[in-house]
Design a protein around this motif. Structure first.
Motif, mmCIF file in Angstrom:
data_model
loop_
_atom_site.group_PDB
_atom_site.id
_atom_site.type_symbol
_atom_site.label_atom_id
_atom_site.label_comp_id
_atom_site.label_asym_id
_atom_site.label_seq_id
_atom_site.Cartn_x
_atom_site.Cartn_y
_atom_site.Cartn_z
ATOM 1 N N ASN A 51 0.814 -1.217 0.000
ATOM 2 C CA ASN A 51 0.000 0.000 0.000
ATOM 3 C C ASN A 51 0.853 1.274 0.000
ATOM 4 O O ASN A 51 0.328 2.368 0.210
ATOM 5 C CB ASN A 51 -0.986 0.009 1.161
ATOM 6 C CG ASN A 51 -0.343 -0.186 2.512
ATOM 7 O OD1 ASN A 51 0.726 -0.799 2.630
ATOM 8 N ND2 ASN A 51 -0.978 0.320 3.558
ATOM 9 N N PRO A 56 -1.530 2.725 -6.711
ATOM 10 C CA PRO A 56 -2.596 1.741 -6.964
ATOM 11 C C PRO A 56 -2.754 1.402 -8.434
ATOM 12 O O PRO A 56 -3.159 0.283 -8.776
ATOM 13 C CB PRO A 56 -3.853 2.428 -6.408
ATOM 14 C CG PRO A 56 -3.333 3.375 -5.362
ATOM 15 C CD PRO A 56 -2.008 3.859 -5.894
ATOM 16 N N MET A 75 0.970 -5.509 4.129
ATOM 17 C CA MET A 75 0.731 -4.075 4.228
ATOM 18 C C MET A 75 0.539 -3.638 5.677
ATOM 19 O O MET A 75 -0.051 -4.341 6.489
ATOM 20 C CB MET A 75 -0.484 -3.677 3.393
ATOM 21 C CG MET A 75 -1.756 -4.451 3.672
ATOM 22 S SD MET A 75 -3.071 -4.119 2.470
ATOM 23 C CE MET A 75 -3.489 -2.422 2.876
ATOM 24 N N THR A 101 1.448 5.634 3.114
ATOM 25 C CA THR A 101 0.612 4.547 2.593
ATOM 26 C C THR A 101 -0.652 5.114 1.951
ATOM 27 O O THR A 101 -1.094 6.219 2.275
ATOM 28 C CB THR A 101 0.202 3.565 3.702
ATOM 29 O OG1 THR A 101 -0.533 4.266 4.721
ATOM 30 C CG2 THR A 101 1.430 2.929 4.332
ATOM 31 N N GLN A 140 -4.688 3.834 0.136
ATOM 32 C CA GLN A 140 -5.678 2.758 0.072
ATOM 33 C C GLN A 140 -5.568 2.028 -1.255
ATOM 34 O O GLN A 140 -5.397 2.642 -2.312
ATOM 35 C CB GLN A 140 -7.091 3.331 0.221
ATOM 36 C CG GLN A 140 -7.517 3.530 1.667
ATOM 37 C CD GLN A 140 -9.031 3.631 1.771
ATOM 38 O OE1 GLN A 140 -9.722 3.932 0.802
ATOM 39 N NE2 GLN A 140 -9.559 3.390 2.948
ATOM 40 N N LEU A 141 -5.661 0.711 -1.209
ATOM 41 C CA LEU A 141 -5.754 -0.055 -2.444
ATOM 42 C C LEU A 141 -7.121 0.208 -3.063
ATOM 43 O O LEU A 141 -8.109 0.430 -2.350
ATOM 44 C CB LEU A 141 -5.601 -1.549 -2.169
ATOM 45 C CG LEU A 141 -4.320 -2.015 -1.461
ATOM 46 C CD1 LEU A 141 -4.328 -3.536 -1.343
ATOM 47 C CD2 LEU A 141 -3.086 -1.553 -2.210
ATOM 48 N N ARG A 156 -8.386 -4.902 -3.805
ATOM 49 C CA ARG A 156 -8.703 -5.460 -2.476
ATOM 50 C C ARG A 156 -9.573 -6.706 -2.605
ATOM 51 O O ARG A 156 -9.368 -7.700 -1.914
ATOM 52 C CB ARG A 156 -9.434 -4.425 -1.611
ATOM 53 C CG ARG A 156 -8.591 -3.280 -1.140
ATOM 54 C CD ARG A 156 -9.246 -2.580 0.051
ATOM 55 N NE ARG A 156 -10.639 -2.256 -0.165
ATOM 56 C CZ ARG A 156 -11.084 -1.119 -0.704
ATOM 57 N NH1 ARG A 156 -10.221 -0.198 -1.096
ATOM 58 N NH2 ARG A 156 -12.376 -0.896 -0.859
#
Length: 550
Positions: free
Chosen positions: A394, A398, A434, A441, A443-444, A449
């Motif tokens: 993360n 992405p 992660m 970091t 968010q995916l 996810r």
């Protein structure tokens, strides 16, 4: 007897055949009122806000409290919030005593399994639910089975293959209790099992009109034998087969480790069935860790079960909770080569896939230049069948991770520019690790996810066992002091007096490894406190170490 299991659905304002046609599925729920605490209302299964009537107290003119029977059954099986039933017919009945006026009502039957407490299905078992029919004259013990079900005391029957008719008979108390309907789901496979085994026990489920359900469970070995004619290998035999390229001593250690973590022999066999011999240069990537993951939350069992089902994993937890150690341990368990890549914001697709190269050679005195391709970790792992660990995933862009989607979904392949399509080997797997809510970091995205099974690591309340496993030479009193420092730091984090970024399990491990030469205070300050960038936080931890050690 089976008539008792039919229930009357009444709606005095209309014809039930119009409101709920034949074969309509409905849900019956308790809707208690001041005058009737056992009132049962019916709703369309497709629209549970649409109340279509109530369960009546009588069927035809019989004085039987079928509503009370249904209520008691629902209550016993904790189904007062709703059971599924089916409209199987319609009749005209007298609703009010002393009146000649009739109303069309629907006749309901409980759907299979709704009021039955089923035995659990064990790992590897196949369950056949077979409809048993036949007249009471030809099957004199059938009524006894049905009555036992109505009395909430389900009977066990024996399903027996009749060679003279090629039918499957249900036997109860020494007599015929029905014939299995050949239209039952899975009948052909069940017939093969019974033709081989001759007879098998079966539990029974709630009757529907003049039939009931026989539930036959068959273990995995029997299914395999019936399908292939071969007896499955035992775990010992499987290990002997794999010992031609993996030392038996290692196989024994893996089995012992997995058994200690609650894995069944069937799950261990599924692991070892994937073992294959790799070329010598690839074998060097198979880890042989001196310390395996010290499991405190069932993480090994979870990950092995998911990997045995072909899932890809996402390990989520704070720093130092053992995510990478578990990944290494899994590669050892599965005896697969491990490829690792530490992700960051600059990681791009070429870092995962590879890139073109220019190669020059001399042929007959002339320099010849050709374009080649240098494979990176992802392509290597795909082709040979290894695990790929994308660490701190993360922290990456992405958009880069989108290239993984076609690999981990049903396609199982990827088109690599300048190289071609690469199909994933059966042993290929991706493990993402992660940290959460750390600086740097992100968010995916949801699609990424969703393709990886999440495994959440609990925060370490104590790191004593972890330190003991990682630094077995450390003295017990040093581990105890290190654990106390860690706990005091966590309290500061919880009280917002210290940032979570200051916690480093690796720092404690490094400190324990040099305590004998530097002493505990100096080792802890160097490896734990001085790892912290923020001066104020660093001073806070230094003072804490001085207080604990001093």
């Amino acid at each position: 007897m089976a008539k008792t299991q039919q229930f009357t659905l009444v709606n005095v304002s209309g014809k039930m055949s119009t409101i709920a046609p034949l074969n309509t599925e409905v849900v019956v729920k308790l809707v208690a009122t001041e005058h009737d605490p056992k009132a049962l209302r019916a709703f369309l299964a497709s629209d549970d806000s649409n109340n279509i009537g109530f369960i009546g107290d009588s069927k035809k003119a019989e004085n039987s409290d079928v509503k009370g029977v249904l209520y008691d059954l629902m209550n016993k099986h904790d189904k007062l919030d709703g059971i599924r039933m089916m409209v199987v017919g319609f009749e005209n009945i007298v609703v009010m005593e002393g009146s000649t006026n009739t109303v069309e009502v629907a006749i309901l039957e409980v759907l299979p399994g709704e009021l039955t407490i089923e035995e659990p299905v064990l790992e590897g078992e196949t369950v056949f639910e077979l409809k048993v029919k036949g007249s009471n004259i030809a099957n004199p013990k059938k009524s006894a089975v049905v009555q036992a079900l109505l009395d909430n005391s389900p009977a066990e029957v024996t399903l027996k293959f009749d060679e003279s008719t090629s039918e499957v008979l249900a036997i109860y108390d020494g007599g015929r209790a029905g014939v299995v309907d050949s239209e039952s789901p899975g009948y052909d496979e069940a017939l093969k099992v019974l033709a081989h085994m001759k007879e098998m026990p079966a539990s029974t489920k709630m009757p529907l009109q003049s039939t009931y359900i026989a539930r036959m469970k068959v273990d995995e070995e029997t299914i395999v034998f019936v399908k292939t004619g071969k007896r499955p290998l035992t775990l010992s035999e499987l290990k002997e087969e794999k010992s031609s390229f993996i030392p038996m001593e290692r196989l024994d250690r893996i089995e012992k480790y997995l058994e200690a973590r609650g894995l069944s022999k069937k799950q261990i066999m599924k692991v070892m069935q994937t073992y294959k011999e790799y070329p010598a240069e690839i074998q060097a990537r198979i880890p042989e860790p001196t310390v395996q993951f010290a499991d405190s939350f069932g993480g090994v069992k979870k990950t092995v079960v998911y990997l045995n089902k072909g899932k890809h994993l996402r390990l989520i937890g704070e720093k130092g909770t053992g995510k990478n150690l578990l990944t290494t341990t899994l590669a050892w368990i599965y005896q697969r080569p491990l490829y690792e890549l530490s992700m960051n914001a600059q990681t791009d697709k070429l870092d995962l896939l590879g890139s073109n190269t220019i190669e020059s050679t001399v042929v007959e005195g002339k320099e010849v230049t050709k374009i080649g391709f240098r494979k990176e970790a992802l392509v290597e792992a795909l082709e040979v069948g290894g695990f790929l660990n994308l660490d701190e995933v993360n922290t990456a862009d992405p958009a880069v991770l989108v290239l993984l989607h076609s690999i981990v979904d049903d396609r199982g392949s990827i088109e690599v520019p300048s190289y071609g399509r690469v199909q994933a080997d059966d042993n290929f797997g991706i493990i993402l690790t992660m940290n959460v809510d750390y600086v740097g970091t992100t968010q995916l995205n949801e699609a990424t996810r969703d393709r990886f099974t999440p495994i959440l690591f609990p925060n370490n309340e104590s790191i004593a066992n972890l330190l003991k496993a990682r630094v077995p030479s450390a003295k017990a009193e040093d581990i105890k002091l290190a654990d106390r420092i860690y706990k005091d730091m966590m309290k500061l984090v919880q009280n917002n007096n210290l940032d979570m970024d200051c916690i480093t399990i690796r720092g404690f491990i490094d400190a324990l490894e040099v305590i004998e030469d530097l002493g505990i205070e100096e080792a802890m300050i160097d490896s734990v406190a001085n790892r912290i960038e923020d001066k104020e936080y660093r001073l806070t931890v230094t003072q804490l170490i001085d207080k604990v050690v001093g």
